[in-house]
Design an enzyme around this catalytic site. Structure first.
Site, mmCIF file in Angstrom:
data_model
loop_
_atom_site.group_PDB
_atom_site.id
_atom_site.type_symbol
_atom_site.label_atom_id
_atom_site.label_comp_id
_atom_site.label_asym_id
_atom_site.label_seq_id
_atom_site.Cartn_x
_atom_site.Cartn_y
_atom_site.Cartn_z
ATOM 1 N N GLY A 177 0.887 -1.429 -0.036
ATOM 2 C CA GLY A 177 -0.060 -0.144 -0.130
ATOM 3 C C GLY A 177 1.006 1.211 -0.099
ATOM 4 O O GLY A 177 0.655 2.234 0.699
ATOM 5 N N ALA A 178 1.975 1.332 -0.996
ATOM 6 C CA ALA A 178 2.943 2.277 -0.744
ATOM 7 C C ALA A 178 2.804 3.391 -1.837
ATOM 8 O O ALA A 178 3.734 4.223 -1.930
ATOM 9 C CB ALA A 178 4.305 2.005 -1.026
ATOM 10 N N ASN A 179 1.541 3.571 -2.460
ATOM 11 C CA ASN A 179 1.513 4.415 -3.500
ATOM 12 C C ASN A 179 0.850 5.737 -2.939
ATOM 13 O O ASN A 179 0.570 6.880 -3.822
ATOM 14 C CB ASN A 179 0.686 4.107 -4.620
ATOM 15 C CG ASN A 179 -0.919 3.630 -4.298
ATOM 16 O OD1 ASN A 179 -1.081 2.565 -3.698
ATOM 17 N ND2 ASN A 179 -1.980 4.347 -4.797
ATOM 18 N N THR A 180 0.371 5.605 -1.742
ATOM 19 C CA THR A 180 -0.240 6.827 -0.983
ATOM 20 C C THR A 180 -0.268 6.948 0.427
ATOM 21 O O THR A 180 0.215 5.995 1.084
ATOM 22 C CB THR A 180 -1.884 6.778 -1.646
ATOM 23 O OG1 THR A 180 -2.383 8.177 -1.358
ATOM 24 C CG2 THR A 180 -2.421 5.757 -0.793
ATOM 25 N N GLY A 181 -0.431 8.071 1.006
ATOM 26 C CA GLY A 181 -0.685 8.132 2.539
ATOM 27 C C GLY A 181 0.634 7.659 3.328
ATOM 28 O O GLY A 181 1.722 7.995 2.945
ATOM 29 N N GLY A 201 2.205 4.774 3.439
ATOM 30 C CA GLY A 201 2.905 3.830 2.909
ATOM 31 C C GLY A 201 4.111 4.666 2.032
ATOM 32 O O GLY A 201 5.353 4.339 1.976
ATOM 33 N N SER A 214 -3.909 -0.749 14.895
ATOM 34 C CA SER A 214 -4.741 0.301 15.222
ATOM 35 C C SER A 214 -4.998 0.097 16.723
ATOM 36 O O SER A 214 -5.316 -0.711 17.370
ATOM 37 C CB SER A 214 -5.976 0.748 14.481
ATOM 38 O OG SER A 214 -6.785 1.517 14.684
ATOM 39 N N TYR A 238 -13.703 -3.839 11.224
ATOM 40 C CA TYR A 238 -12.376 -3.190 11.229
ATOM 41 C C TYR A 238 -11.817 -3.596 12.501
ATOM 42 O O TYR A 238 -10.735 -4.054 12.488
ATOM 43 C CB TYR A 238 -12.624 -1.712 10.935
ATOM 44 C CG TYR A 238 -11.330 -1.082 10.895
ATOM 45 C CD1 TYR A 238 -10.252 -1.071 10.070
ATOM 46 C CD2 TYR A 238 -11.090 -0.306 12.137
ATOM 47 C CE1 TYR A 238 -9.306 -0.498 9.886
ATOM 48 C CE2 TYR A 238 -9.828 0.473 12.204
ATOM 49 C CZ TYR A 238 -8.915 0.419 11.126
ATOM 50 O OH TYR A 238 -7.724 1.198 11.085
#
Length: 335
Positions: A45-49, A51, A174, A200
């Protein structure tokens, strides 16, 4: 001109104090200056936020960074941007869809074939409070992506991690795990009415239980495993929560949110800290609230639930257990 000096200085002082307060409340920056030249890092998940910011900083510190993402167009663009800003040419975009067992196997196989080592695995990707969606393999989307996907990926890369020891696995959990419950009778919400918040929280509790059980199983291998709550971070992860969509939250509550909620750059600091800090070498099975080692919720300390969750997860994703792979007592160090 002197009449303007006092108001300006007061305004500047207020801004300065606000910045310091936010830095304190949100945990601040990673205190370690360690570099990781020669080490290979995988971040899902490294393309945003979080990450993306984690990838950027670890590339700046000299790492060979593999960005595992579902959207390859965005991932390639992010990798190109990071290469340009860090002047590190060793930043790569690999495809992985954590909602697909087939895709996870393909990603792991590519890593095994193309990479000599895996020093740091950061299980960062996740979904939060989405509708009642199912993965490609029929799992609840949050349980499937947040827990089962990373459970399978980590196990498939264990040999690489062991061969590269000392190495590290970092699971983004979390604070929501404190109200989570593992419902073994209906993990995928097929019988009871779907509640996205509970789904979640279950997935985040699973992250912590997985961390502790894996740490036991890896004792003596040189591979450490820790879970982390990065704090409250403003990213695309919260797009299904509805925050800031009402006039009240966007106006009245906005100043408080801006003080307490971190941007992605600050949100990435805990992951960076667990990845590079020399003082954490050898510490395993821990739960970090931002950058402070803390005891997780009581239900996350239940060794029998952790063992059972491992066995059920392995069965669900088709992972064969090795004989003699018994859990050992875990030892964590607090400071």
């Amino acid at each position: 001109m002197s009449k303007y000096i006092f108001p300006v200085s007061v305004f500047g002082s207020v801004l300065g104090c606000a910045a310091l307060l936010k830095n304190y409340v949100t945990g601040g920056s990673c205190p370690s200056k360690s570099t990781i030249k020669g080490k290979t890092v995988i971040i899902t998940g490294a393309n945003t936020g979080i990450g993306k910011e984690t990838a950027r900083e670890l590339a700046r510190r000299g790492g060979r960074v593999i960005m595992g993402c579902r959207d390859m167009e965005k991932c390639e663009a992010a990798a190109k941007e990071i290469r340009g800003k860090t002047l590190n040419p060793h930043v790569y975009a690999f495809h992985i869809d954590l909602a697909s067992i087939k895709s996870i196997h393909q990603f792991a196989e590519r890593v095994k074939q193309e990479e000599q080592r895996v020093d740091i695995l950061i299980n960062n990707a996740g979904v939060m409070r989405c509708p009642s969606w199912k993965t490609e393999d029929g799992f609840d989307m949050q349980f499937g992506v947040n827990h089962l996907g990373h459970f399978l990926l980590t196990n498939l890369l264990l040999d690489k991690l062991k061969d590269s020891a000392p190495s590290r696995v970092i699971n983004l959990a979390s604070l929501a795990h404190i109200v989570g419950e593992i419902d073994f009778s209906d993990l995928n919400w097929e019988k009871k009415k779907f509640e996205t918040k509970k789904a979640y929280c279950q997935s985040k509790l699973a992250n912590v239980l997985f961390t502790r059980e894996l740490a036991k199983r890896l004792e003596g291998t040189g591979v450490t495993v820790n879970a982390i709550h990065p704090g409250v971070v403003s990213t695309d992860l919260g797009r299904h929560t509805g925050l800031h969509q009402s006039p009240f939250s966007s106006t009245v509550l906005s100043p408080f949110f801006s003080l307490l909620v971190k941007g992605p750059e600050l949100g990435a600091q805990p992951s960076i800290y667990l990845a590079v800090a020399e003082e954490l070498e050898g510490l395993t099975g821990g739960y970090y609230d931002v950058m402070t080692l803390k005891e997780p919720a009581p239900q996350a300390l239940d060794q029998e639930v952790a063992r059972r969750l491992w066995e059920v997860s392995a069965r669900l994703v088709g992972l064969k257990e090795e004989k003699g792979q018994a859990s050992k007592p875990i030892v964590t160090t607090t400071r």
